[in-house]
Design an enzyme around this catalytic site. Structure first.
Site, PDB file in Angstrom:
ATOM      1  N   PRO A  10       0.728  -1.274   0.063  1.00 40.42           N
ATOM      2  CA  PRO A  10      -0.046   0.103   0.077  1.00 40.42           C
ATOM      3  C   PRO A  10       0.857   1.351   0.099  1.00 40.42           C
ATOM      4  O   PRO A  10       1.898   1.446   0.786  1.00 40.42           O
ATOM      5  CB  PRO A  10      -0.764  -0.194   1.336  1.00 40.42           C
ATOM      6  N   ASN A  11       0.450   2.212  -0.683  1.00 37.33           N
ATOM      7  CA  ASN A  11       0.801   3.527  -0.835  1.00 37.33           C
ATOM      8  C   ASN A  11       2.258   3.599  -1.681  1.00 37.33           C
ATOM      9  O   ASN A  11       2.873   4.743  -1.915  1.00 37.33           O
ATOM     10  CB  ASN A  11       0.959   4.320   0.368  1.00 37.33           C
ATOM     11  N   ARG A  18       4.661  11.827  -3.408  1.00 38.16           N
ATOM     12  CA  ARG A  18       4.204  12.616  -2.327  1.00 38.16           C
ATOM     13  C   ARG A  18       5.417  12.328  -1.324  1.00 38.16           C
ATOM     14  O   ARG A  18       6.285  11.150  -1.549  1.00 38.16           O
ATOM     15  CB  ARG A  18       3.024  11.958  -1.494  1.00 38.16           C
ATOM     16  N   TYR A  23      11.005   9.380   1.072  1.00 34.83           N
ATOM     17  CA  TYR A  23      10.976   8.350   0.154  1.00 34.83           C
ATOM     18  C   TYR A  23      11.659   8.468  -0.947  1.00 34.83           C
ATOM     19  O   TYR A  23      11.969   7.770  -1.766  1.00 34.83           O
ATOM     20  CB  TYR A  23       9.572   7.854  -0.072  1.00 34.83           C
ATOM     21  N   ASN A  74       8.265  -5.037   0.022  1.00 37.26           N
ATOM     22  CA  ASN A  74       7.996  -3.756   1.005  1.00 37.26           C
ATOM     23  C   ASN A  74       6.447  -3.826   1.219  1.00 37.26           C
ATOM     24  O   ASN A  74       5.884  -3.220   0.210  1.00 37.26           O
ATOM     25  CB  ASN A  74       8.620  -2.640   0.278  1.00 37.26           C
ATOM     26  N   ALA A  77       2.590  -0.069   5.133  1.00 37.43           N
ATOM     27  CA  ALA A  77       2.164  -0.270   6.502  1.00 37.43           C
ATOM     28  C   ALA A  77       1.687  -1.474   6.939  1.00 37.43           C
ATOM     29  O   ALA A  77       1.474  -1.564   8.121  1.00 37.43           O
ATOM     30  CB  ALA A  77       1.392   0.993   6.872  1.00 37.43           C
ATOM     31  N   HIS A  80       3.486  -3.651   9.557  1.00 42.87           N
ATOM     32  CA  HIS A  80       3.393  -3.316  10.902  1.00 42.87           C
ATOM     33  C   HIS A  80       2.163  -4.178  11.573  1.00 42.87           C
ATOM     34  O   HIS A  80       2.143  -4.176  12.998  1.00 42.87           O
ATOM     35  CB  HIS A  80       3.194  -1.954  11.297  1.00 42.87           C
ATOM     36  N   ASP A  87       1.513 -14.929   7.742  1.00 43.32           N
ATOM     37  CA  ASP A  87       1.142 -16.279   7.332  1.00 43.32           C
ATOM     38  C   ASP A  87       1.475 -16.765   5.919  1.00 43.32           C
ATOM     39  O   ASP A  87       1.712 -17.941   5.810  1.00 43.32           O
ATOM     40  CB  ASP A  87      -0.137 -16.601   7.716  1.00 43.32           C
ATOM     41  N   GLU A  98      12.607  -8.758   3.630  1.00 46.04           N
ATOM     42  CA  GLU A  98      11.553  -7.542   3.592  1.00 46.04           C
ATOM     43  C   GLU A  98      12.515  -6.049   3.631  1.00 46.04           C
ATOM     44  O   GLU A  98      13.442  -6.252   4.241  1.00 46.04           O
ATOM     45  CB  GLU A  98      11.144  -7.633   5.292  1.00 46.04           C
ATOM     46  N   HIS A 100      12.245  -1.614   3.774  1.00 47.66           N
ATOM     47  CA  HIS A 100      11.731  -0.557   3.992  1.00 47.66           C
ATOM     48  C   HIS A 100      12.883   0.387   3.558  1.00 47.66           C
ATOM     49  O   HIS A 100      13.860   0.646   3.913  1.00 47.66           O
ATOM     50  CB  HIS A 100      11.361  -0.491   5.520  1.00 47.66           C
ATOM     51  N   SER A 102      12.599   3.721   4.116  1.00 49.31           N
ATOM     52  CA  SER A 102      13.089   4.758   5.199  1.00 49.31           C
ATOM     53  C   SER A 102      13.475   3.946   6.669  1.00 49.31           C
ATOM     54  O   SER A 102      13.540   2.572   6.698  1.00 49.31           O
ATOM     55  CB  SER A 102      11.664   5.571   5.735  1.00 49.31           C
ATOM     56  N   ARG A 107      11.503   6.411  13.378  1.00 47.63           N
ATOM     57  CA  ARG A 107      10.411   7.150  13.047  1.00 47.63           C
ATOM     58  C   ARG A 107       9.404   6.988  14.236  1.00 47.63           C
ATOM     59  O   ARG A 107       9.697   6.915  15.177  1.00 47.63           O
ATOM     60  CB  ARG A 107       9.808   6.847  11.849  1.00 47.63           C
ATOM     61  N   ARG A 111       5.890   2.082  13.748  1.00 52.14           N
ATOM     62  CA  ARG A 111       6.557   1.798  12.408  1.00 52.14           C
ATOM     63  C   ARG A 111       7.843   0.882  12.814  1.00 52.14           C
ATOM     64  O   ARG A 111       8.297   0.043  12.047  1.00 52.14           O
ATOM     65  CB  ARG A 111       7.101   2.946  11.596  1.00 52.14           C
TER      66      ARG A 111
END
Ligand code: CA2
Length: 386
Positions: A10-11, A18, A23, A74, A77, A80, A87, A98, A100, A102, A107, A111
C-alpha cells in the site's frame, strides 16, 4: 536463471509523488526498472507487482510458489499489522527479504515493529531504494553459497555467518567486519559478496554482525562483540587458527585494525586476553584514524556517537600484524588519505604494510566482488594465508 518476485504494498504507488523528504524522488516505475537492472547484473531476473490490496498481495505470494526462487517485499504499513501476510510468507516457504525505504526504527514507534520480521530471512531498512538492491544480493548470495549462522553471544546481533570452502580442511579463515558507520540499518549482508568469493577461493569466511548505534552498540559494546566474534573461531575444529585474516570495510576497517591489535591492548572494558591473533589485517576504505574522523565530521557525527562520550584505547599503529590497506581515489565517503596516512605511520612504527590504491574506485568498490580492486585484495589474502 534464478527468478525473484519484488512485491510492493500500500501507498508505494505514490513513490516520488508525495513525501520525497522521506522516500526520495524516484517513482515506483523507476524503482522497478532499477530492480530489473540490479537482478540482471547478478545474472537473475525479477518480476514486479504492486498493490494497495492485502488480498492481492497474499494471492501474489501464493502464486510465487514453484515459480520464484525468493521474494523481496515492502509491504508498506501492512508490515506493521498484517498477520495474514506473515502467514502467507511463512506458508510459501521461499526465502524472503523484507525492505523498508525509510529508517522505520527512527520514526513513529508503531513503525518500528514488523509482524513480518519473524518469518523473513532478513529485514533491510533505512537504505533508501538501494535497500532493494541489497535485498536481491542477499537472496542471490544465500542461494549461491548458503551460510551457516552461529550465535557467539545471546544478543540477536551477536551472530556471524560461516561459509566453508569445499574439501576437508583445516581451512584458513577471513573474518569480515562490515561498515556503515556502526549505524543499525547497515548489516553484514554488505559483505555477502566478499564472503562467497573468499569461500570459492579456498578461504572460509566468518561474516560478523555486531551491536550497532541505534540498537545497543557503540563503545564498548561493538568492540566487545568484535572481540567475542573473533575468539568464537576457536569453536570450529575445521578452521586453521594459525591462518586467520581480519578484514573490515569503512568503519569496519577500524574494527579490523582494532581486532588485530588486541594482543597489544590493555583490555580494560573489553574483557579477556585474545584467543586468536590474526596473521593479516585488511582495511578496505577504512576509517583508520578516529581523531581525524571526528575533526572532519566524517559520517555526520558517527565517530562522536560511536565513542559515546568516552574514548577508545588506540595503541595502533603499530598493530604488530601484517597490514593491507586498499582504497579508491574516488572515495567520497572516506578519503584515501586515511589509508595513506595510516600506512606512513604504521611503517614508521615498524609494521609490515602494503597499500593498494585504485584511481577509479569509489567507496563501495571494495565490497563489490566483481571489481578488479577486490580481486587484487582477495589474491593477497589468499597468498598471506597460504
Ligand atoms: O519505509 C518504507 O519503505 C515503508 O514501508 C513505506 C510505507 C510506510 O507505511 C512504512 O511504515 C515504511 C508507506 C510508503 C508510502 O507512504 C506514503 C505516505 C504519505 C505520502 C506518500 C507516501
Amino acid at each position: 536463471m534464478r527468478r525473484y518476485l519484488v512485491l510492493n504494498g500500500p501507498n508505494l504507488d505514490l513513490l516520488g509523488v508525495r513525501r520525497p523528504d522521506i522516500y526520495g524522488t524516484a517513482t515506483l516505475d523507476d524503482l522497478e526498472a532499477h530492480c530489473r537492472a540490479w537482478a540482471r547484473n547478478l545474472g537473475a531476473e525479477v518480476r514486479t507487482f504492486q498493490s494497495n490490496d492485502e488480498g492481492a498481495l497474499i494471492d501474489a505470494i501464493h502464486q510465487a510458489r514453484e515459480v520464484f526462487d525468493g521474494i523481496v517485499i515492502n509491504a508498506g504499513a501492512l508490515s506493521h499489522t498484517s498477520y495474514a501476510l506473515a502467514d502467507a510468507l511463512e506458508a510459501v516457504a521461499l526465502p524472503v527479504v523484507e525492505v523498508h525505504i525509510s529508517n522505520v526504527r527512527a520514526r513513529e514507534t508503531w513503525r518500528a515493529t514488523s509482524v513480518l520480521a519473524p518469518v523473513v530471512a532478513r529485514t533491510i531498512y533505512g537504505r533508501g531504494l538501494e535497500g532493494y538492491r541489497w535485498a536481491l544480493r542477499f537472496l542471490h548470495f544465500a542461494a549461491a553459497r548458503p551460510p551457516d549462522t552461529f550465535a557467539y553471544g545471546t544478543h540477536p546481533d551477536q551472530v556471524a555467518d560461516l561459509r566453508l570452502p569445499y574439501g576437508p580442511g583445516p581451512h584458513p579463515v577471513c573474518v569480515l567486519l562490515h561498515g556503515g558507520f556502526w549505524r543499525d540499518p547497515w548489516q553484514r549482508d554488505l559483505m555477502d559478496g566478499l564472503a562467497v568469493d573468499l569461500a570459492s577461493r579456498g578461504v572460509a569466511s566468518w561474516n560478523v554482525e555486531y551491536r550497532r548505534l541505534g540498537a545497543g552498540g557503540g563503545r564498548p559494546a561493538t568492540l566487545v562483540d568484535v572481540a567475542a566474534a573473533v575468539d568464537a573461531l576457536t569453536g570450529f575444529g575445521v578452521l586453521d587458527l594459525e591462518r586467520v585474516a581480519v578484514a573490515g570495510h569503512s568503519a569496519g576497517g577500524f574494527l579490523a585494525l582494532w581486532a588485530a591489535s588486541r594482543h597489544r591492548l590493555d583490555l580494560g572494558e573489553v574483557g579477556s586476553e585474545p584467543e586468536v591473533t590474526p596473521r593479516l589485517a585488511v582495511s578496505l576504505a577504512g576509517v583508520t584514524d578516529l581523531d581525524t574522523a571526528v575533526d572532519t565530521d566524517l559520517g555526520n557525527g558517527a565517530v562522536t556517537a560511536f565513542l559515546r562520550g568516552g574514548s577508545v584505547a588506540m595503541p595502533f599503529p603499530p598493530t604488530g600484524v601484517k597490514t593491507l590497506l586498499a582504497h579508491g581515489e574516488r572515495d567520497s565517503d572516506v578519503p584515501a588519505t586515511f589509508s595513506l596516512e595510516y600506512a606512513r605511520a604504521a611503517r614508521a612504527a615498524g609494521d609490515a604494510v602494503e597499500v593498494i590504491m585504485d584511481r577509479e574506485a569509489g567507496h563501495m568498490s571494495l565490497i563489490d566482488e566483481s571489481t578488479s580492486l577486490w580481486h587484487q585484495v582477495a589474491e593477497d589474502i589468499v597468498e598471506a594465508l597460504a
